[in-house]
Write an enzyme that holds these catalytic residues in place. Structure first.
Site, PDB file in Angstrom:
ATOM      1  N   GLY A 105     -19.179   7.930  -0.222  1.00  0.00           N
ATOM      2  CA  GLY A 105     -18.216   8.250  -1.260  1.00  0.00           C
ATOM      3  C   GLY A 105     -18.393   7.324  -2.448  1.00  0.00           C
ATOM      4  O   GLY A 105     -19.496   6.818  -2.709  1.00  0.00           O
ATOM      5  N   GLY A 158     -20.744   6.840   5.297  1.00  0.00           N
ATOM      6  CA  GLY A 158     -19.827   7.259   4.238  1.00  0.00           C
ATOM      7  C   GLY A 158     -20.432   7.007   2.873  1.00  0.00           C
ATOM      8  O   GLY A 158     -20.677   5.855   2.497  1.00  0.00           O
ATOM      9  N   LYS A 171       0.862  -1.185   0.000  1.00  0.00           N
ATOM     10  CA  LYS A 171       0.000   0.000   0.000  1.00  0.00           C
ATOM     11  C   LYS A 171       0.893   1.226   0.000  1.00  0.00           C
ATOM     12  O   LYS A 171       2.004   1.197   0.548  1.00  0.00           O
ATOM     13  CB  LYS A 171      -0.866  -0.002   1.260  1.00  0.00           C
ATOM     14  N   VAL A 192     -17.571   4.244  -2.987  1.00  0.00           N
ATOM     15  CA  VAL A 192     -18.080   2.902  -2.695  1.00  0.00           C
ATOM     16  C   VAL A 192     -19.453   2.980  -2.030  1.00  0.00           C
ATOM     17  O   VAL A 192     -20.391   2.275  -2.425  1.00  0.00           O
ATOM     18  CB  VAL A 192     -17.107   2.118  -1.787  1.00  0.00           C
TER      19      VAL A 192
HETATM   20  P1  NAI Z   1     -14.254   8.133  -0.684  1.00  0.00           P
HETATM   21  O1  NAI Z   1     -13.211   9.073  -0.246  1.00  0.00           O
HETATM   22  O2  NAI Z   1     -14.811   8.247  -2.058  1.00  0.00           O
HETATM   23  O3  NAI Z   1     -15.507   8.190   0.320  1.00  0.00           O
HETATM   24  C1  NAI Z   1     -15.403   8.289   1.696  1.00  0.00           C
HETATM   25  C2  NAI Z   1     -16.642   9.023   2.155  1.00  0.00           C
HETATM   26  O4  NAI Z   1     -16.687   8.982   3.579  1.00  0.00           O
HETATM   27  C3  NAI Z   1     -16.666  10.498   1.751  1.00  0.00           C
HETATM   28  O5  NAI Z   1     -17.902  10.817   1.149  1.00  0.00           O
HETATM   29  C4  NAI Z   1     -16.464  11.232   3.075  1.00  0.00           C
HETATM   30  O6  NAI Z   1     -17.117  12.491   3.092  1.00  0.00           O
HETATM   31  C5  NAI Z   1     -17.101  10.257   4.041  1.00  0.00           C
HETATM   32  N1  NAI Z   1     -16.674  10.402   5.413  1.00  0.00           N
HETATM   33  C6  NAI Z   1     -15.444  10.678   5.903  1.00  0.00           C
HETATM   34  N2  NAI Z   1     -15.471  10.720   7.244  1.00  0.00           N
HETATM   35  C7  NAI Z   1     -16.729  10.433   7.620  1.00  0.00           C
HETATM   36  C8  NAI Z   1     -17.380  10.309   8.870  1.00  0.00           C
HETATM   37  N3  NAI Z   1     -16.749  10.489  10.017  1.00  0.00           N
HETATM   38  N4  NAI Z   1     -18.700  10.001   8.878  1.00  0.00           N
HETATM   39  C9  NAI Z   1     -19.372   9.829   7.731  1.00  0.00           C
HETATM   40  N5  NAI Z   1     -18.801   9.950   6.513  1.00  0.00           N
HETATM   41  C10 NAI Z   1     -17.504  10.245   6.454  1.00  0.00           C
HETATM   42  O7  NAI Z   1     -13.667   6.679  -0.435  1.00  0.00           O
HETATM   43  P2  NAI Z   1     -14.132   5.300  -1.064  1.00  0.00           P
HETATM   44  O8  NAI Z   1     -13.302   4.999  -2.268  1.00  0.00           O
HETATM   45  O9  NAI Z   1     -15.610   5.282  -1.181  1.00  0.00           O
HETATM   46  O10 NAI Z   1     -13.660   4.271   0.050  1.00  0.00           O
HETATM   47  C11 NAI Z   1     -14.368   4.156   1.276  1.00  0.00           C
HETATM   48  C12 NAI Z   1     -13.614   3.201   2.193  1.00  0.00           C
HETATM   49  O11 NAI Z   1     -13.506   1.933   1.574  1.00  0.00           O
HETATM   50  C13 NAI Z   1     -12.177   3.614   2.520  1.00  0.00           C
HETATM   51  O12 NAI Z   1     -11.868   3.229   3.824  1.00  0.00           O
HETATM   52  C14 NAI Z   1     -11.342   2.810   1.548  1.00  0.00           C
HETATM   53  O13 NAI Z   1     -10.030   2.583   2.013  1.00  0.00           O
HETATM   54  C15 NAI Z   1     -12.140   1.538   1.485  1.00  0.00           C
HETATM   55  N6  NAI Z   1     -11.928   0.796   0.271  1.00  0.00           N
HETATM   56  C16 NAI Z   1     -12.181   1.370  -0.923  1.00  0.00           C
HETATM   57  C17 NAI Z   1     -11.979   0.657  -2.086  1.00  0.00           C
HETATM   58  C18 NAI Z   1     -12.313   1.230  -3.423  1.00  0.00           C
HETATM   59  O14 NAI Z   1     -12.378   0.463  -4.387  1.00  0.00           O
HETATM   60  N7  NAI Z   1     -12.557   2.533  -3.521  1.00  0.00           N
HETATM   61  C19 NAI Z   1     -11.462  -0.721  -2.057  1.00  0.00           C
HETATM   62  C20 NAI Z   1     -11.314  -1.268  -0.722  1.00  0.00           C
HETATM   63  C21 NAI Z   1     -11.502  -0.510   0.392  1.00  0.00           C
END
Ligand code: NAI
Length: 352
Positions: A188, A186, A87, A190
Site C-alpha cells: 500500500g 502489503g 486513535k 507505505v
Molecule cells: P494501505 O491501506 O495503503 O496498504 C495496505 C496494503 O496491504 C494494501 O495494499 C492491501 O491490499 C494490503 N493487504 C491487506 N491485507 C493483506 C494481506 N493479508 N496480505 C498482503 N497484503 C495485504 O495502508 P498503509 O498506509 O500503507 O499502512 C500499512 C500499515 O502500516 C498499516 O498497518 C498502518 O496502520 C501502518 N502504519 C501506516 C502509517 C502511514 O503513515 N500510512 C503510519 C504508521 C503505521
C-alpha cells in the site's frame, strides 16, 4: 480524569491492557459511526490517525481502537514528540456513502474532544479526507496544503522503516543493504514507498499483496519476486517487513518465519505480547512496530506544531536508526525487544 480501569477489568467485554483515559463513541443519523480512544495524555494531547475500516462487529472496532491508541502512546513517547496516544476508528458504512459528509461529521466529533485528540491519516483515509475534517476542526494534521513538509505521512513512515531495516541488518546480521533480500507484506502507501527506497539501494525484493495490481506494479518497477499472500511470512529473506495489517506475528505464523530480522510499518504486528517472547526465543530480532513506524507521526506532528522544515523532519525520522541501536544495547539484559521497548516507553512517560 482517567477512567478507573486495569488489565483485569474488562471494557465492554474486552480486557483493557492498560487503562485508557477517555473513549468517545459517536454516531450520526447520516451514517457516521466512530470511536475515538484517548489512551494517555501525560506527554500532551492524544495524537494518532483515523482508520476507516469494515469491522466484523462493534467489539472488533473497539478492540482495534484500544490497541492502536495504546501503541500511539508508546510510539509518541519513544519518538520524543510532545503528544500522547490516541486513535480513531471509523466503521465503514454498509454500501455506498457520501465521503464528504462522513468526514465532516467526523470532524465535528474530533472538535467535540476539545483538543484532547488530534487526528491525521491512517489505513483507509487520505489527505483529501483530512482536508474535509479540517473544515470542521483545527485538531487535524497531514493536510495537502502544508508547505514543504507534512502532508501524506506514508512516505515518511516508509523512510523510518527503511532506516530501521538498514540499522537492524548491520547490527543483527552484520550485513549491508545491497544484495540483501527483504520480504514486504502489503504494497500500500507505505509498503510501495519502502520498496522504492530499498530498490534504490540494490535490495532484492520479495513481495505479496491481496491486490494483484499492486503486486504487478512492484514486479515491473523494482524487479520484485511475487509470492502468494499465504507464503510471504515464511519467505527466505534477510528481513521480513510486515506492511499490511496487525496480528500477523502469532502462534500459527511464528514457527514458520525464516527471516532473522523483522521490521515493518504495520501497527500491532504481535497478536499478543507473548508472541514477542516467542520470536526472541527463536533468535528472531523483532524491531517493535511502534519504534520503527514513527516517521509518519513525526512528520504530521511537526506539521501540526508548525516547527521544522523538510530536511529537519527527515533528520528527525533518521533518529529511528539511533533508537534501534539503543534497543540492541538495552536487550543485553535478556529481555525480548518488544518487552524492552515497552519498558523504555514507560520510562519516558514516567519521566514527564
Ligand atoms: P494501505 O491501506 O495503503 O496498504 C495496505 C496494503 O496491504 C494494501 O495494499 C492491501 O491490499 C494490503 N493487504 C491487506 N491485507 C493483506 C494481506 N493479508 N496480505 C498482503 N497484503 C495485504 O495502508 P498503509 O498506509 O500503507 O499502512 C500499512 C500499515 O502500516 C498499516 O498497518 C498502518 O496502520 C501502518 N502504519 C501506516 C502509517 C502511514 O503513515 N500510512 C503510519 C504508521 C503505521
Amino acid at each position: 480524569m482517567p477512567l478507573a480501569s486495569s488489565a483485569a477489568m474488562p471494557l465492554c467485554g474486552l480486557p483493557d491492557e492498560t487503562p485508557h483515559e477517555r473513549l468517545i463513541f459517536a454516531s450520526h443519523p447520516d451514517g457516521l459511526r466512530c470511536i475515538i480512544a484517548i489512551h494517555n495524555t501525560k506527554r500532551g494531547p492524544g495524537f494518532g490517525g483515523s482508520r476507516l475500516w469494515k469491522y466484523p462487529n462493534d467489539q472488533a472496532a473497539l478492540a482495534d481502537a484500544l490497541r492502536l491508541s495504546q501503541g500511539m502512546t508508546f510510539k509518541n513517547a519513544l519518538a520524543g514528540i510532545p503528544f500522547g496516544g490516541g486513535k480513531a476508528v471509523i466503521l465503514a458504512p454498509e454500501g455506498p456513502f457520501d465521503r464528504e459528509s462522513l468526514f465532516a461529521q467526523f470532524g465535528d466529533v474530533v472538535q467535540s474532544a476539545g483538543g484532547a485528540y488530534i487526528t491525521a491519516e491512517d489505513v483507509g483515509t487520505t489527505t483529501a479526507d483530512m482536508e474535509i475534517v479540517a473544515g470542521r476542526t483545527a485538531y487535524v494534521s497531514g493536510l495537502c496544503r502544508s508547505a514543504g513538509f507534512g502532508g501524506d505521512p506514508s512516505p515518511k513512515t516508509a523512510w523510518g522503516v527503511f532506516v530501521a531495516i538498514e540499522k537492524g541488518l548491520r547490527l543483527h546480521a552484520n550485513k549491508s543493504l545491497a544484495g540483501s533480500t527483504v520480504a514486504v507484506q502489503g504494497l500500500g502507501s507505505v509498503g510501495m514507498a519502502l520498496c522504492q527506497y530499498l530498490a534504490d539501494r540494490q535490495v532484492k525484493l520479495v513481495v505479496a499483496d491481496i491486490n494483484p495490481a499492486r503486486v504487478a506494479q512492484a514486479v515491473s518497477s523494482f524487479g520484485a519476486v511475487a509470492l502468494h499472500v499465504d507464503r510471504i511470512l515464511e519467505a527466505q529473506a534477510d528481513v521480513l517487513a510486515p506492511c499490511a495489517l496487525g496480528g500477523v506475528l502469532n502462534a500459527r505464523t511464528i514457527p514458520h518465519i525464516r527471516s532473522n530480522l523483522i521490521a515493518g510499518a504495520a501497527n500491532n504486528q504481535l497478536a499478543t505480547p507473548g508472541d514477542g517472547d516467542a520470536l526472541h526465543a527463536r533468535g528472531v530480532m523483532y524491531l517493535p512496530d511502534f519504534l520503527v513506524n514513527a516517521g509518519g507521526i513525526i512528520s504530521v506532528a511537526r506539521e501540526y506544531l508548525g516547527t521544522g522544515n523538510g530536511p529537519g523532519v527527515l533528520a528527525e525520522i533518521g533518529l529511528i536508526g539511533e533508537r534501534v541501536a539503543e534497543l540492541f544495547d538495552r536487550i543485553r539484559n535478556g529481555n525480548s525487544p518488544s518487552r524492552e521497548a515497552e519498558r523504555w516507553a514507560q520510562e519516558k512517560l514516567e519521566a514527564v
